[in-house]
Design an enzyme around this catalytic site. Structure first.
Site, PDB file in Angstrom:
ATOM      1  N   HIS A 141      -0.813  -0.026 -10.208  1.00 48.16           N
ATOM      2  CA  HIS A 141      -1.563  -1.091  -9.152  1.00 48.16           C
ATOM      3  C   HIS A 141      -2.169  -2.022  -9.687  1.00 48.16           C
ATOM      4  O   HIS A 141      -2.835  -2.111  -9.730  1.00 48.16           O
ATOM      5  CB  HIS A 141      -2.184  -0.194  -7.945  1.00 48.16           C
ATOM      6  N   ILE A 142      -1.219  -2.806 -10.629  1.00 48.79           N
ATOM      7  CA  ILE A 142      -1.291  -4.121 -11.257  1.00 48.79           C
ATOM      8  C   ILE A 142      -1.463  -5.030 -10.627  1.00 48.79           C
ATOM      9  O   ILE A 142      -0.650  -6.255 -11.228  1.00 48.79           O
ATOM     10  CB  ILE A 142      -1.136  -4.014 -12.876  1.00 48.79           C
ATOM     11  N   GLU A 182      -2.771   7.490  -4.365  1.00 43.43           N
ATOM     12  CA  GLU A 182      -3.538   7.076  -5.495  1.00 43.43           C
ATOM     13  C   GLU A 182      -4.441   7.741  -6.262  1.00 43.43           C
ATOM     14  O   GLU A 182      -5.674   8.262  -5.499  1.00 43.43           O
ATOM     15  CB  GLU A 182      -3.188   5.487  -5.703  1.00 43.43           C
ATOM     16  N   ARG A 186       0.769  -1.303   0.309  1.00 42.29           N
ATOM     17  CA  ARG A 186       0.086  -0.149  -0.190  1.00 42.29           C
ATOM     18  C   ARG A 186       0.618   1.376  -0.076  1.00 42.29           C
ATOM     19  O   ARG A 186       1.554   1.453   0.969  1.00 42.29           O
ATOM     20  CB  ARG A 186      -0.931   0.362   0.866  1.00 42.29           C
TER      21      ARG A 186
HETATM   22  C1  GLV Z   1      -4.915  -5.172  -4.161  1.00 41.32           C
HETATM   23  O1  GLV Z   1      -4.277  -3.986  -3.424  1.00 41.32           O
HETATM   24  C2  GLV Z   1      -5.616  -6.003  -3.086  1.00 41.32           C
HETATM   25  O2  GLV Z   1      -5.298  -5.517  -1.888  1.00 41.32           O
HETATM   26  O3  GLV Z   1      -6.575  -6.990  -3.413  1.00 41.32           O
END
Ligand code: GLV
Length: 329
Positions: free
Chosen positions: A290-291, A272, A243
């Site tokens: 964030h992939i 973000e 995070r």
């Molecule tokens: C993605 O960041 C999730 O927490 O699934």
């Protein structure tokens, strides 16, 4: 009365189909802002809301909400005030397990991508600046023999360790930074004798690659701050697939700029989708949107799990993956 699901952002079809089979489904055309989401949750029109990480389900929203549950399309749920949800009898579900390998792949990709300067190299080729093989073109770092420090030792950290060991890395971990707890060989299982536990402080000081695998909590917010960055090796690279707010991003930009550390591979950002000014201009970074879990099968499975949680909430059954399980028991 028919069950009514609110889906804040369209999810892959396998999940939507499960919801449609169980009741009526409203999928919002665009992600709601906070006020819209709060009003929809308070309307009494919906039994369950299927949320995304960007949907802030905080205490005031949950206090006014007239829903039975919230099903988060993610394993992390720092967007939801779970204590407040529990106080108001609102069930919360998440999607653990299915995205472990995909996210560990992205951690490994960032380790390799930063070590071997892949973004700079790609840009050089695309810009037409590749003028043939050169003995000293874009020299990077070896990952084999390098120390990988894992902050956290949960599912995704372990999957990253498995990959890193395959690449010949020396793997250290601190299980619950900033605190410590001892992990026995029994608990280490397949990793006993292959990875070593150290304190958080040692991890910071000894890692060539420091990879973050902790949830975002009050204890881990800004876990990596200026003080930690100063204690890292100047050749160290920070990897974050967890995070964004676990890292004080302004301090990181300064550390990358001044050479306090050598690089960063980031799949998540503190605010973000905004980036701290200066971050995007730094050549010693690999930045991803964030992939971590973004493969077709994984997102289909997350859709299915989040829908199964939502349907279980609506039908008063035990959730496949509950975040506040006592409430469901
Ligand atoms: C993605 O960041 C999730 O927490 O699934």
């Amino acid at each position: 009365m028919a069950i009514h699901f609110l889906v804040t952002t369209a999810i892959p079809e396998p999940g939507l189909q499960l919801l449609r089979d169980a009741g009526q489904v409203t999928v919002l055309a665009e992600p709601p802002d906070y006020g819209t989401l709060a009003a929809l949750c308070a309307s009494g029109d919906f039994d369950v809301v299927l949320t995304q990480l960007r949907d802030r389900m905080d205490a005031p929203l949950l206090a006014a909400a007239r829903v039975r549950g919230v099903s988060n399309f993610a394993v992390g749920y720092n967007n939801i005030d779970v204590d407040a949800a529990t106080r108001h009898g609102i069930l919360v579900g998440n999607t653990p397990g299915v995205l472990t390998d995909a996210t560990a792949d992205i951690a490994m990709l960032l380790i390799l991508g930063t070590a071997r300067r892949v973004v700079e190299a790609d840009r050089l080729v695309r810009d037409g600046r590749f003028s043939g093989w050169e003995p000293e073109l874009l020299l990077g770092r070896d990952v084999s023999g390098a120390v990988l420090g894992l902050a956290g030792f949960g599912r995704i950290a372990r999957a990253t360790a498995r990959r890193a060991l395959g690449f010949g890395m020396d793997v250290l971990f601190a299980p619950r930074p900033p605190g410590d707890r001892h992990v026995s060989d029994d608990e280490l299982g397949e990793f006993a004798g292959k990875v070593r536990q150290v304190t958080w402080n040692e991890l910071v000081q000894r890692s060539d690659f420091l990879s973050l695998h902790v949830p975002l909590t009050d204890q881990t917010r800004h876990l990596v701050d200026d003080d930690v960055l100063q204690r890292m090796k100047p050749e160290a690279i920070l990897i974050n697939t967890a995070r964004g707010p676990v890292v004080h991003e302004a301090a990181l930009v300064e550390a990358l700029h001044s050479g306090t550390i050598a690089g960063a591979g980031l799949d998540v950002f503190e605010d973000e989708p905004q980036l701290t000014p200066g971050l995007a201009a730094l050549p010693n970074t690999v930045l991803l949107p964030h992939i971590g879990s973004a493969t077709v099968p994984v997102r289909n499975e997350m859709a299915r799990l989040s829908a199964l949680n939502a349907v279980a909430i609506a039908e008063g059954r035990v959730l496949p993956h509950a975040v506040n399980p006592l409430l469901g028991a």
